[in-house]
Design a protein around this motif. Structure first.
Motif, PDB file in Angstrom:
ATOM      1  N   ARG A   1      -0.176  -3.356  19.363  1.00 59.11           N
ATOM      2  CA  ARG A   1       0.710  -2.276  18.901  1.00 59.11           C
ATOM      3  C   ARG A   1       2.161  -2.709  19.053  1.00 59.11           C
ATOM      4  O   ARG A   1       2.517  -3.359  20.036  1.00 59.11           O
TER       5      ARG A   1
ATOM      6  N   ASP B   1       0.810  -1.217   0.000  1.00 54.60           N
ATOM      7  CA  ASP B   1       0.000   0.000   0.000  1.00 54.60           C
ATOM      8  C   ASP B   1       0.849   1.276   0.000  1.00 54.60           C
ATOM      9  O   ASP B   1       0.396   2.323  -0.464  1.00 54.60           O
TER      10      ASP B   1
ATOM     11  N   GLU C   1       1.011   3.260  14.997  1.00 56.96           N
ATOM     12  CA  GLU C   1      -0.377   3.611  14.690  1.00 56.96           C
ATOM     13  C   GLU C   1      -0.916   2.829  13.501  1.00 56.96           C
ATOM     14  O   GLU C   1      -2.109   2.517  13.446  1.00 56.96           O
ATOM     15  N   ILE C   2      -0.051   2.506  12.540  1.00 56.89           N
ATOM     16  CA  ILE C   2      -0.495   1.848  11.312  1.00 56.89           C
ATOM     17  C   ILE C   2      -0.668   0.347  11.493  1.00 56.89           C
ATOM     18  O   ILE C   2      -1.592  -0.271  10.935  1.00 56.89           O
ATOM     19  N   TYR C   3       0.198  -0.281  12.276  1.00 56.13           N
ATOM     20  CA  TYR C   3       0.213  -1.736  12.383  1.00 56.13           C
ATOM     21  C   TYR C   3      -1.134  -2.348  12.777  1.00 56.13           C
ATOM     22  O   TYR C   3      -1.529  -3.378  12.195  1.00 56.13           O
ATOM     23  N   PRO C   4      -1.866  -1.791  13.742  1.00 55.35           N
ATOM     24  CA  PRO C   4      -3.155  -2.414  14.106  1.00 55.35           C
ATOM     25  C   PRO C   4      -4.124  -2.546  12.936  1.00 55.35           C
ATOM     26  O   PRO C   4      -5.010  -3.408  12.963  1.00 55.35           O
ATOM     27  N   LEU C   5      -3.967  -1.714  11.912  1.00 57.12           N
ATOM     28  CA  LEU C   5      -4.855  -1.783  10.747  1.00 57.12           C
ATOM     29  C   LEU C   5      -4.521  -2.971   9.844  1.00 57.12           C
ATOM     30  O   LEU C   5      -5.349  -3.366   9.009  1.00 57.12           O
ATOM     31  N   TYR C   6      -3.320  -3.539  10.004  1.00 53.80           N
ATOM     32  CA  TYR C   6      -2.861  -4.608   9.122  1.00 53.80           C
ATOM     33  C   TYR C   6      -2.615  -5.927   9.852  1.00 53.80           C
ATOM     34  O   TYR C   6      -2.408  -6.946   9.202  1.00 53.80           O
ATOM     35  N   ARG C   7      -2.642  -5.911  11.162  1.00 53.58           N
ATOM     36  CA  ARG C   7      -2.333  -7.123  11.908  1.00 53.58           C
ATOM     37  C   ARG C   7      -3.432  -8.164  11.750  1.00 53.58           C
ATOM     38  O   ARG C   7      -4.610  -7.825  11.567  1.00 53.58           O
TER      39      ARG C   7
ATOM     40  N   HIS D   1      -5.761 -11.292  13.272  1.00 57.48           N
ATOM     41  CA  HIS D   1      -6.487 -11.369  14.537  1.00 57.48           C
ATOM     42  C   HIS D   1      -5.740 -12.157  15.606  1.00 57.48           C
ATOM     43  O   HIS D   1      -5.932 -11.926  16.803  1.00 57.48           O
TER      44      HIS D   1
END
Length: 400
Positions: free
Chosen positions: A298, A271, A284-290, A292
């Motif tokens: 974080r 992306d 801040e970005i990692y939680p959007l791509y991790r 489950h």
């Protein structure tokens, strides 16, 4: 008594140049205390710049300046282009950090004795940090994963990242000078301290570097590798053995965490391929791509030099990193059979292998340790008849 005399430098060494050498030694001795190390490094850079302005030192060029400048430029551009430029000041400070390398190269070329002092200070720091860690381990009971030794550093990963190059430099120099008790002591002390950090990435880096040294110097010694490893595993304390065996368990929490980080990192790169998400934005970005089942929500970074650099700073950041390591290794190979060439290869390979599972290139203390070793190695190879990158005239020793 002059400062030059106290440092055992040539008497003709100008006072500002001698002061720069003193500041640089202070930076090395305080490598584990980041604030003190940064102050001494800044003082070194400023004093070297002042000495050049006064004509006491000559500007000195080296090919490794190119990847360092590229890395700083890409990092600054990424920080400015990011939606949240929260680290733009930090990336501006990166320009000052990389100036430590040209400052060291200038001193080592034009005041060769300063390089010998730097090697001693580098090893002395490793010995002190190891002793500090041993006290924490045996006297303070910091013997498990929840209470790991940190030495003078703020974190165990920083300590292991600093001990790894010291242990490898000490080992390589000792292999060329077997009767040197000081080198033997530093090597054994730092290697043992590295072991009890429980840092598997640093263990891997050490193993890979030692194998490379053995293959290049004494290939037949590899025949002893399996028996020695078997004895070591047999005598290894259960806590260390369990930590080592856990490296192969993909469901173990920290291992699974790294796998999920790599997977998320690849998606982030897809992306944001050109400039990344921006320095310091990974948390801040990692939680959007991790995924489950990732153990942590974080994270500060992705625990891999190449993936972290690309995802955070864009495609040219890992290019700069690989170019820096490749050019350095090329120069070491051109000066092969020199003890410093072997030390340089060991450190570059060791930190590179460890960097597959840890973002050690982003740790200021470890980054500077790498630059310190590089400066020592490239200037030593010039002195010992290796490849010469436009060495300057040693005017510092000639001026009153």
């Amino acid at each position: 008594m002059s400062l030059a005399h106290r440092l055992n430098l040539p008497e003709q060494t100008a006072p500002p140049v001698a002061l720069a050498v003193l500041f640089y030694i202070g930076h090395l001795l305080c490598s584990g205390w980041i604030a003190s190390s940064e102050l001494f490094a800044l003082a070194t850079i400023v004093t070297v710049a002042w000495s050049i302005h006064r004509g006491l030192l000559a500007p000195s060029f080296h090919l490794l300046y190119y990847p360092l400048v590229l890395f700083a430029a890409v990092s600054t551009l990424s920080a400015l282009a990011a939606p949240r430029s929260i680290h733009s000041f930090g990336e501006n400070a990166l320009w000052l950090k990389i100036l430590l390398f040209p400052a060291a190269v200038t001193l080592f070329r034009q005041v060769p004795r300063s390089r010998e002092l730097a090697v001693r200070a580098f090893l002395a720091f490793g010995a002190f940090s190891s002793a500090f860690g041993l006290i924490q381990y045996f006297a303070l009971g910091q013997r498990d994963l929840d209470h790991r030794i940190t030495g003078p550093a703020a974190h165990v990963m920083t300590l292991s990242g600093l001990l790894l190059p010291v242990a490898l430099v000490g080992l390589t120099l000792w292999m060329h000078d077997r009767k040197n008790g000081w080198l033997a002591s530093v090597t054994l002390l730092t290697t043992f301290a590295l072991l009890i950090t429980f840092t598997r990435s640093a263990w891997l880096g050490w193993i890979v570097a030692v194998v490379v040294l053995l293959v290049s110097r004494r290939p037949r010694a590899l025949a002893w590798a399996a028996p020695v490893a078997l004895v070591a595993l047999t005598l290894m304390p259960l806590s260390l053995f369990g930590r080592m065996v856990s490296s192969f368990d993909t469901r173990q929490s920290s291992n699974l965490d790294r796998i999920r980080m790599l997977e998320a990192g690849v998606e982030i790169i897809k992306d944001y391929p050109l400039l990344g998400v921006g320095p310091a934005n990974m948390k801040e970005i990692y939680p959007l791509y991790r995924k489950h089942d990732a153990p942590r929500f974080r994270i500060p970074h992705l625990h891999n030099n190449l993936v972290q650099l690309w995802a955070e700073r864009g495609v040219l950041a890992p290019v700069a990193y690989l170019l820096l390591m490749t050019l350095f290794l090329r120069q070491c190979l051109r000066g092969w059979h020199s003890r410093y060439a072997e030390a340089g290869i060991a450190v570059a390979v060791g930190l590179g292998a460890a960097g597959l599972f840890e973002f050690n290139f982003g740790d200021t203390e470890v980054f500077w340790a790498l630059l310190d070793v590089m400066a020592i190695v490239v200037t030593a190879l010039e002195t010992e008849g290796g490849p010469n990158e436009v060495a300057a005239t040693p005017v510092a020793e000639l001026r009153p």
